[in-house]
Design a protein around this motif. Structure first.
Motif, PDB file in Angstrom:
ATOM      1  N   PHE A 142      42.274  12.677   7.771  1.00 33.56           N
ATOM      2  CA  PHE A 142      42.871  12.822   6.442  1.00 33.56           C
ATOM      3  C   PHE A 142      42.587  11.572   5.615  1.00 33.56           C
ATOM      4  CE2 PHE A 142      45.522  15.144   9.453  1.00 33.56           C
ATOM      5  CZ  PHE A 142      45.684  16.382   8.843  1.00 33.56           C
ATOM      6  N   ILE A 143      41.698  11.694   4.648  1.00 31.82           N
ATOM      7  CA  ILE A 143      41.376  10.521   3.835  1.00 31.82           C
ATOM      8  C   ILE A 143      42.455  10.245   2.785  1.00 31.82           C
ATOM      9  CG2 ILE A 143      38.885  10.699   4.165  1.00 31.82           C
ATOM     10  CD1 ILE A 143      38.761  11.936   1.316  1.00 31.82           C
ATOM     11  N   ASP A 144      43.291  11.248   2.516  1.00 33.19           N
ATOM     12  CA  ASP A 144      44.289  11.103   1.461  1.00 33.19           C
ATOM     13  C   ASP A 144      45.705  10.867   1.997  1.00 33.19           C
ATOM     14  OD1 ASP A 144      44.420  13.621   2.561  1.00 33.19           O
ATOM     15  OD2 ASP A 144      44.777  14.646   0.671  1.00 33.19           O
ATOM     16  N   LEU A 145      45.817  10.505   3.272  1.00 32.50           N
ATOM     17  CA  LEU A 145      47.115  10.166   3.856  1.00 32.50           C
ATOM     18  C   LEU A 145      47.120   8.690   4.213  1.00 32.50           C
ATOM     19  CD1 LEU A 145      47.734  13.129   6.339  1.00 32.50           C
ATOM     20  CD2 LEU A 145      48.322  12.982   3.929  1.00 32.50           C
ATOM     21  N   ARG A 146      48.257   8.035   3.963  1.00 31.53           N
ATOM     22  CA  ARG A 146      48.370   6.610   4.295  1.00 31.53           C
ATOM     23  C   ARG A 146      49.682   6.374   5.034  1.00 31.53           C
ATOM     24  NH1 ARG A 146      50.398   2.074   1.200  1.00 31.53           N
ATOM     25  NH2 ARG A 146      50.648   3.518  -0.525  1.00 31.53           N
ATOM     26  N   ILE A 147      49.581   5.819   6.211  1.00 33.14           N
ATOM     27  CA  ILE A 147      50.771   5.479   6.989  1.00 33.14           C
ATOM     28  C   ILE A 147      51.287   4.145   6.463  1.00 33.14           C
ATOM     29  CG2 ILE A 147      51.668   4.928   9.279  1.00 33.14           C
ATOM     30  CD1 ILE A 147      49.420   6.792  10.381  1.00 33.14           C
ATOM     31  N   VAL A 148      52.533   4.170   5.965  1.00 33.94           N
ATOM     32  CA  VAL A 148      53.101   2.973   5.349  1.00 33.94           C
ATOM     33  C   VAL A 148      54.048   2.230   6.281  1.00 33.94           C
ATOM     34  CG1 VAL A 148      52.831   3.772   2.975  1.00 33.94           C
ATOM     35  CG2 VAL A 148      54.935   4.315   4.230  1.00 33.94           C
ATOM     36  N   GLY A 149      54.335   2.826   7.443  1.00 31.98           N
ATOM     37  CA  GLY A 149      55.207   2.155   8.391  1.00 31.98           C
ATOM     38  C   GLY A 149      55.515   3.036   9.577  1.00 31.98           C
ATOM     39  N   GLU A 150      56.130   2.404  10.571  1.00 30.47           N
ATOM     40  CA  GLU A 150      56.548   3.133  11.770  1.00 30.47           C
ATOM     41  C   GLU A 150      57.724   2.421  12.402  1.00 30.47           C
ATOM     42  OE1 GLU A 150      53.771   1.760  15.398  1.00 30.47           O
ATOM     43  OE2 GLU A 150      52.693   2.913  13.876  1.00 30.47           O
ATOM     44  N   ALA A 151      58.451   3.184  13.215  1.00 31.25           N
ATOM     45  CA  ALA A 151      59.623   2.629  13.877  1.00 31.25           C
ATOM     46  C   ALA A 151      59.812   3.328  15.211  1.00 31.25           C
ATOM     47  CB  ALA A 151      60.864   2.804  13.006  1.00 31.25           C
ATOM     48  N   ALA A 152      60.515   2.620  16.126  1.00 37.50           N
ATOM     49  CA  ALA A 152      60.755   3.143  17.466  1.00 37.50           C
ATOM     50  C   ALA A 152      62.204   3.554  17.687  1.00 37.50           C
ATOM     51  CB  ALA A 152      60.342   2.096  18.512  1.00 37.50           C
ATOM     52  N   SER A 153      63.052   3.338  16.675  1.00 31.27           N
ATOM     53  CA  SER A 153      64.468   3.691  16.828  1.00 31.27           C
ATOM     54  C   SER A 153      65.045   4.140  15.487  1.00 31.27           C
ATOM     55  CB  SER A 153      65.268   2.487  17.338  1.00 31.27           C
ATOM     56  OG  SER A 153      65.383   1.509  16.317  1.00 31.27           O
ATOM     57  N   VAL A 154      66.208   4.755  15.558  1.00 25.57           N
ATOM     58  CA  VAL A 154      66.879   5.251  14.359  1.00 25.57           C
ATOM     59  C   VAL A 154      67.218   4.103  13.407  1.00 25.57           C
ATOM     60  CG1 VAL A 154      69.014   6.325  13.530  1.00 25.57           C
ATOM     61  CG2 VAL A 154      67.785   7.324  15.463  1.00 25.57           C
ATOM     62  N   ASN A 155      67.825   3.054  13.906  1.00 21.26           N
ATOM     63  CA  ASN A 155      68.231   1.939  13.044  1.00 21.26           C
ATOM     64  C   ASN A 155      67.030   1.243  12.414  1.00 21.26           C
ATOM     65  OD1 ASN A 155      70.946   2.409  13.473  1.00 21.26           O
ATOM     66  ND2 ASN A 155      71.077   0.995  15.195  1.00 21.26           N
ATOM     67  N   GLU A 156      65.998   1.014  13.213  1.00 16.98           N
ATOM     68  CA  GLU A 156      64.781   0.392  12.687  1.00 16.98           C
ATOM     69  C   GLU A 156      64.157   1.295  11.620  1.00 16.98           C
ATOM     70  OE1 GLU A 156      60.423  -1.217  14.269  1.00 16.98           O
ATOM     71  OE2 GLU A 156      61.654   0.034  15.589  1.00 16.98           O
ATOM     72  N   ALA A 157      64.136   2.588  11.874  1.00 14.81           N
ATOM     73  CA  ALA A 157      63.555   3.540  10.926  1.00 14.81           C
ATOM     74  C   ALA A 157      64.313   3.515   9.605  1.00 14.81           C
ATOM     75  CB  ALA A 157      63.561   4.949  11.512  1.00 14.81           C
ATOM     76  N   PHE A 158      65.638   3.548   9.666  1.00 13.37           N
ATOM     77  CA  PHE A 158      66.442   3.569   8.445  1.00 13.37           C
ATOM     78  C   PHE A 158      66.156   2.337   7.586  1.00 13.37           C
ATOM     79  CE2 PHE A 158      70.387   2.824   6.021  1.00 13.37           C
ATOM     80  CZ  PHE A 158      70.422   4.009   5.312  1.00 13.37           C
ATOM     81  N   GLU A 159      66.109   1.168   8.203  1.00 15.91           N
ATOM     82  CA  GLU A 159      65.852  -0.074   7.464  1.00 15.91           C
ATOM     83  C   GLU A 159      64.461  -0.066   6.837  1.00 15.91           C
ATOM     84  OE1 GLU A 159      66.521  -3.421  10.036  1.00 15.91           O
ATOM     85  OE2 GLU A 159      68.571  -2.776  10.503  1.00 15.91           O
ATOM     86  N   LYS A 160      63.456   0.325   7.614  1.00 21.63           N
ATOM     87  CA  LYS A 160      62.078   0.280   7.118  1.00 21.63           C
ATOM     88  C   LYS A 160      61.792   1.369   6.080  1.00 21.63           C
ATOM     89  CE  LYS A 160      59.806  -2.013  10.989  1.00 21.63           C
ATOM     90  NZ  LYS A 160      58.764  -1.871  12.034  1.00 21.63           N
TER      91      LYS A 160
END
Length: 170
Positions: free
Chosen positions: A28-46
């Motif tokens: 997918f040339i038109d998709l960009r991953i802007v972040g990732e997380a390994a847990s719920v709390n980390e995900a919410f913050e990021k």
């Protein structure tokens, strides 16, 4: 890129995040991953910082699951695609709530299909908050709390199943 779609990955297993990242980067040339997380709390913050349009969300994680993350929002500012390897109950609730999910290991055709649906919803500026709220209600084991999404034009109403006598449509 004009129609670029920003994505955030949430999965407690690094290998799963890497596989999905690689699928996205290669196909997918038109998709960009802007972040990732390994847990719920980390995900919410990021997610608050990255502000993605789409979140690929693992259901089963230690110290909270994907649904725990969604309950932190009053209204979802993003589309969501669930990722799971089992949990038949959760899959049924997701299907019933008209949301998308991917089974692990994630296959390219399934990812393409889910991304296409999410992109359409995003382009129409219609985040499916109502459907997600319905999902969270349907995860309750009590039948009296179960709700069915009923579409009325562009709007969706949630109707408790114990209040229904019948439904018809054209």
């Amino acid at each position: 890129m004009k129609n670029e779609l920003t994505i955030f990955l949430v999965d407690d297993e690094r290998n799963n995040r890497e596989v999905i990242s690689e699928l996205i980067e290669r196909n997918f040339i038109d998709l960009r991953i802007v972040g990732e997380a390994a847990s719920v709390n980390e995900a919410f913050e990021k997610i608050e910082i990255c502000k993605p349009q789409l979140v690929l969300l693992d259901i089963q994680m230690p110290r909270g699951n994907g649904f725990t993350l969604l309950k932190k929002y009053r209204e979802l500012p993003f589309e969501v695609i669930f990722i799971t390897s089992y949990d038949e109950y959760a899959i049924n609730a997701i299907k019933f709530s008209a949301l998308d999910y991917l089974l692990k290991p994630v296959e390219l055709p399934d990812l393409e299909s889910a991304i296409k649906k999410a992109r359409k919803a995003i382009e129409n500026k219609k985040f499916r908050s109502t459907e997600v709220i319905n999902l969270l209600h349907n995860l309750d084991n009590e039948v009296s709390n179960m709700r069915i999404p009923v579409h009325e034009g562009e709007n969706v109403r949630l109707i408790k199943t114990d209040e229904l006598l019948y439904i018809t449509s054209n």
